[in-house]
Design an enzyme around this catalytic site. Structure first.
Site, PDB file in Angstrom:
ATOM      1  N   CYS A   1     -39.931 -65.992   6.886  1.00  0.00           N
ATOM      2  CA  CYS A   1     -41.048 -65.070   6.760  1.00  0.00           C
ATOM      3  C   CYS A   1     -41.916 -65.169   8.002  1.00  0.00           C
ATOM      4  O   CYS A   1     -42.215 -66.280   8.460  1.00  0.00           O
ATOM      5  CB  CYS A   1     -41.853 -65.409   5.509  1.00  0.00           C
ATOM      6  SG  CYS A   1     -43.263 -64.316   5.237  1.00  0.00           S
TER       7      CYS A   1
ATOM      8  N   HIS B   1     -38.503 -59.530  -1.411  1.00  0.00           N
ATOM      9  CA  HIS B   1     -39.370 -60.419  -0.641  1.00  0.00           C
ATOM     10  C   HIS B   1     -40.665 -59.698  -0.247  1.00  0.00           C
ATOM     11  O   HIS B   1     -41.761 -60.233  -0.420  1.00  0.00           O
ATOM     12  CB  HIS B   1     -38.601 -60.883   0.609  1.00  0.00           C
ATOM     13  CG  HIS B   1     -39.381 -61.708   1.572  1.00  0.00           C
ATOM     14  ND1 HIS B   1     -39.077 -63.029   1.818  1.00  0.00           N
ATOM     15  CD2 HIS B   1     -40.432 -61.419   2.379  1.00  0.00           C
ATOM     16  CE1 HIS B   1     -39.915 -63.510   2.729  1.00  0.00           C
ATOM     17  NE2 HIS B   1     -40.735 -62.544   3.082  1.00  0.00           N
ATOM     18  N   GLU B   2     -40.532 -58.480   0.281  1.00  0.00           N
ATOM     19  CA  GLU B   2     -41.709 -57.740   0.751  1.00  0.00           C
ATOM     20  C   GLU B   2     -42.598 -57.287  -0.402  1.00  0.00           C
ATOM     21  O   GLU B   2     -43.822 -57.332  -0.297  1.00  0.00           O
ATOM     22  CB  GLU B   2     -41.289 -56.543   1.611  1.00  0.00           C
ATOM     23  CG  GLU B   2     -40.567 -56.918   2.883  1.00  0.00           C
ATOM     24  CD  GLU B   2     -41.291 -57.935   3.754  1.00  0.00           C
ATOM     25  OE1 GLU B   2     -42.541 -57.904   3.839  1.00  0.00           O
ATOM     26  OE2 GLU B   2     -40.604 -58.777   4.359  1.00  0.00           O
TER      27      GLU B   2
ATOM     28  N   HIS C   1     -44.874 -59.926  -1.471  1.00  0.00           N
ATOM     29  CA  HIS C   1     -46.075 -60.033  -0.621  1.00  0.00           C
ATOM     30  C   HIS C   1     -47.212 -59.175  -1.166  1.00  0.00           C
ATOM     31  O   HIS C   1     -48.376 -59.565  -1.091  1.00  0.00           O
ATOM     32  CB  HIS C   1     -45.771 -59.575   0.809  1.00  0.00           C
ATOM     33  CG  HIS C   1     -45.243 -60.634   1.704  1.00  0.00           C
ATOM     34  ND1 HIS C   1     -45.944 -61.770   2.030  1.00  0.00           N
ATOM     35  CD2 HIS C   1     -44.069 -60.715   2.380  1.00  0.00           C
ATOM     36  CE1 HIS C   1     -45.232 -62.513   2.863  1.00  0.00           C
ATOM     37  NE2 HIS C   1     -44.085 -61.900   3.077  1.00  0.00           N
TER      38      HIS C   1
END
Length: 192
Positions: free
Chosen positions: A101, A143-144, A147
């Site tokens: 990341c 993953h994004e 966030h």
């Protein structure tokens, strides 16, 4: 001027982002800054690929991600913006694979993610889309979107001793000593 990607333990990485209500020139400028920052970061990291970036990683509390259009070609720096992305369904086998990341420097992890994901989002021109993704793209999208909810990849593996790695000077991943580098690391896990 160089665009700044924020890193742990910046508390903005742990906040839930706000939905984008309207695509304004300000939103378009945020997207442009995100793409520039991704490309700039990648130029400074010889062995790494900037696959995607979420707005919170630049301190913008907006539900926006940018994703590289061609994950297999580092020379192609084209990105697509997804606004208000929302996972409709994760499916398939859960697979552990390496993740890094831009906001968690020098640390990689073996993270479990679904092999397939379906999501809906809005493009920069306001078009609503539904996407199906598999493998690395599915992993990247999960993953994004994490966030946008204040979740980092390290949160999925924080208690797993053999799940953390670092990149050596040749571009190879090497295990990190969990007790020495991870367990009580207030940079990675400030609230623990």
């Amino acid at each position: 001027m160089k665009s700044k990607i924020i890193v742990t333990p910046d508390p903005r990485l742990r906040q839930k982002s706000a939905k984008v209500q309207e695509i304004t020139p300000e939103i378009q400028e945020i997207i442009a800054k995100m793409i520039r920052a991704s490309v700039e970061w990648e130029k400074e990291h010889e062995f790494e690929l900037s696959a995607a970036l979420a707005a919170p990683q630049m301190g913008f509390s907006k539900r926006i991600i940018v994703v590289r259009e061609d994950m297999g070609n580092k020379a192609n720096a084209s990105f697509i913006a997804l606004i208000n992305p929302e996972i409709i369904k994760n499916e398939g086998k859960v697979v552990k694979d390496y993740e890094g990341c831009l906001s968690v420097p020098k640390v990689y992890g073996l993270v479990p993610r679904y092999g397939k994901t379906r999501l809906k989002a809005m493009l920069e021109d306001g078009t609503e889309v539904r996407l199906k993704a598999t493998d690395f793209l599915a992993r990247t999208l999960q993953h994004e979107i994490d966030h946008l909810d204040g979740v980092l990849f390290i949160d999925h593996i924080k208690d797993e001793k053999n799940a953390f790695f670092e990149l050596d000077g040749k571009g190879d991943l090497r295990p990190l000593d969990y007790d020495k580098h991870i367990k009580n690391n207030k940079t990675l896990f400030p609230d623990e």
